[in-house]
Motif scaffolding. Sequence first.
Motif, PDB file in Angstrom:
ATOM      1  N   THR A   1     -12.462  48.574 -33.022  1.00 25.01           N
ATOM      2  CA  THR A   1     -12.189  49.016 -34.391  1.00 25.01           C
ATOM      3  C   THR A   1     -13.049  48.234 -35.381  1.00 25.01           C
ATOM      4  O   THR A   1     -13.398  47.065 -35.146  1.00 25.01           O
ATOM      5  N   GLU A   2     -13.375  48.865 -36.491  1.00 30.47           N
ATOM      6  CA  GLU A   2     -14.148  48.197 -37.531  1.00 30.47           C
ATOM      7  C   GLU A   2     -13.299  47.072 -38.128  1.00 30.47           C
ATOM      8  O   GLU A   2     -12.129  47.254 -38.449  1.00 30.47           O
ATOM      9  N   GLY A   3     -13.917  45.921 -38.244  1.00 31.91           N
ATOM     10  CA  GLY A   3     -13.192  44.770 -38.761  1.00 31.91           C
ATOM     11  C   GLY A   3     -12.161  44.219 -37.800  1.00 31.91           C
ATOM     12  O   GLY A   3     -11.227  43.530 -38.241  1.00 31.91           O
ATOM     13  N   GLY A   4     -12.332  44.493 -36.517  1.00 34.85           N
ATOM     14  CA  GLY A   4     -11.345  44.057 -35.532  1.00 34.85           C
ATOM     15  C   GLY A   4     -11.595  42.676 -34.965  1.00 34.85           C
ATOM     16  O   GLY A   4     -11.210  42.400 -33.817  1.00 34.85           O
ATOM     17  N   THR A   5     -12.235  41.795 -35.740  1.00 33.12           N
ATOM     18  CA  THR A   5     -12.494  40.428 -35.283  1.00 33.12           C
ATOM     19  C   THR A   5     -12.120  39.426 -36.361  1.00 33.12           C
ATOM     20  O   THR A   5     -12.051  39.748 -37.549  1.00 33.12           O
ATOM     21  N   ILE A   6     -11.900  38.190 -35.935  1.00 34.23           N
ATOM     22  CA  ILE A   6     -11.662  37.053 -36.832  1.00 34.23           C
ATOM     23  C   ILE A   6     -12.627  35.946 -36.436  1.00 34.23           C
ATOM     24  O   ILE A   6     -12.724  35.595 -35.252  1.00 34.23           O
ATOM     25  N   ASP A   7     -13.345  35.404 -37.390  1.00 32.89           N
ATOM     26  CA  ASP A   7     -14.230  34.269 -37.141  1.00 32.89           C
ATOM     27  C   ASP A   7     -13.511  32.970 -37.485  1.00 32.89           C
ATOM     28  O   ASP A   7     -12.817  32.871 -38.514  1.00 32.89           O
ATOM     29  N   LEU A   8     -13.696  31.970 -36.630  1.00 32.36           N
ATOM     30  CA  LEU A   8     -13.123  30.642 -36.860  1.00 32.36           C
ATOM     31  C   LEU A   8     -14.252  29.665 -37.149  1.00 32.36           C
ATOM     32  O   LEU A   8     -15.234  29.601 -36.404  1.00 32.36           O
ATOM     33  N   HIS A   9     -14.094  28.881 -38.206  1.00 34.83           N
ATOM     34  CA  HIS A   9     -15.131  27.954 -38.644  1.00 34.83           C
ATOM     35  C   HIS A   9     -14.616  26.516 -38.587  1.00 34.83           C
ATOM     36  O   HIS A   9     -13.416  26.271 -38.684  1.00 34.83           O
ATOM     37  N   ALA A  10     -15.546  25.591 -38.446  1.00 34.39           N
ATOM     38  CA  ALA A  10     -15.187  24.172 -38.404  1.00 34.39           C
ATOM     39  C   ALA A  10     -14.638  23.737 -39.752  1.00 34.39           C
ATOM     40  O   ALA A  10     -15.302  23.910 -40.776  1.00 34.39           O
ATOM     41  N   PRO A  11     -13.438  23.171 -39.800  1.00 31.69           N
ATOM     42  CA  PRO A  11     -12.871  22.729 -41.074  1.00 31.69           C
ATOM     43  C   PRO A  11     -13.593  21.516 -41.651  1.00 31.69           C
ATOM     44  O   PRO A  11     -13.542  21.268 -42.852  1.00 31.69           O
ATOM     45  N   GLN A  12     -14.234  20.741 -40.774  1.00 29.82           N
ATOM     46  CA  GLN A  12     -15.045  19.600 -41.222  1.00 29.82           C
ATOM     47  C   GLN A  12     -16.001  19.227 -40.098  1.00 29.82           C
ATOM     48  O   GLN A  12     -15.921  19.758 -38.988  1.00 29.82           O
ATOM     49  N   ALA A  13     -16.927  18.346 -40.387  1.00 29.92           N
ATOM     50  CA  ALA A  13     -17.909  17.924 -39.389  1.00 29.92           C
ATOM     51  C   ALA A  13     -17.226  17.119 -38.287  1.00 29.92           C
ATOM     52  O   ALA A  13     -16.240  16.413 -38.528  1.00 29.92           O
ATOM     53  N   GLY A  14     -17.751  17.223 -37.068  1.00 33.24           N
ATOM     54  CA  GLY A  14     -17.191  16.448 -35.973  1.00 33.24           C
ATOM     55  C   GLY A  14     -17.809  16.781 -34.634  1.00 33.24           C
ATOM     56  O   GLY A  14     -18.742  17.585 -34.534  1.00 33.24           O
TER      57      GLY A  14
END
Length: 352
Positions: A302-315
């Motif tokens: 489906t279109e838009g059927g994903t969620i991206d997860l990003h680093a909250p801070q460097a590490g």
Amino acid sequence: MEISEIVISGDTPGIAWRLPIFRFKGSDDAAPKVYIQAALHANELPGTALLHFLCERLRRAQGEGAIRGDITIVPQANPIGTAQSHFGELQGRFDLGSRTNFNRDFPLIALGDRQTLIDDLDRYPATERLKRQLLHMALGADLVLDLHCDDESLQYAYIDEAFWPEASDLAAALDMEAVFLADGESSAFEEAVGYAWKYEAAEKATRLPGRLSVTVELRGTRDVYPDMARKDADGLWRFLAGRGIVGDDTVSVEPFRGQATPLDNIEMIRAPEPGAVLFHRTIGDTVAAGDLLATIITAPGTEGGTIDLHAPQAGLIATRTSQRFARRRDNLMKIACAGPAKAARKPGTLEA
């Protein structure tokens, strides 16, 4: 080498488990005593492989008169868990009968009460008898190493701040890339040992020189290979030599150059929604704030059927799950960071 065993009778008729114990007697009563166990989580086997090769070396050392301090080794510390499989897959982390983690709920006692651990054992269920006897053995030592592994991970350890930085020699000897500094306030095995030492006197000790109780995470569950196990056994030998437990003048340990991070600074990356996990980064990667870590396919096709997860801070990415389907709130990664974690978390161990 002396080999003995502890027999743990089952909670139902006709069942018993046998726990082999290997002891090497030292020649110097003043040398530190060490206790090492592996596979308390029964499906975590890198430590068992390490201890197999370490025992080979210790047998040679015993023949050469090179063992100075008493050494107790338990290569498979959880025969109860080893016997528990579900649909052909070894479990080992949680007791299927009580649903408790085999590395939680160890008795928290002062060292002076050590004998009470094994008094009247028959009044306890089998898993409790196992835990009490393991803790009783460990509290007879000065240095205690509990060998575990993570899912997919770097070589790292959980070390109580009361033992740091003295314990950096262990981290260096085992080529650890990270150390997680804990406050020692849970009921895990290594922290129950530390608790007994801290409360040996009337006032709680905050530093414990000459002692050590640590959980060593020997990479991931699949990292069970002869070359790795021999390398880790050599590293543990260097640690023992450096602490005067075995005699080896050829050994030297370089300073620890890895990252020491308080538990409060560990970012636990969790899945906000269920779905298939696509990782963009792996263990050992250093990430910046905002870097893309993973994509979760929550609605395939489906279109838009994903969620991206990003680093909250460097590490530094220290661990990653090997599973590629996540349930809501499953742990995906641990990132060791310079600052406190952005997400609120209960104090104590990072995972159940």
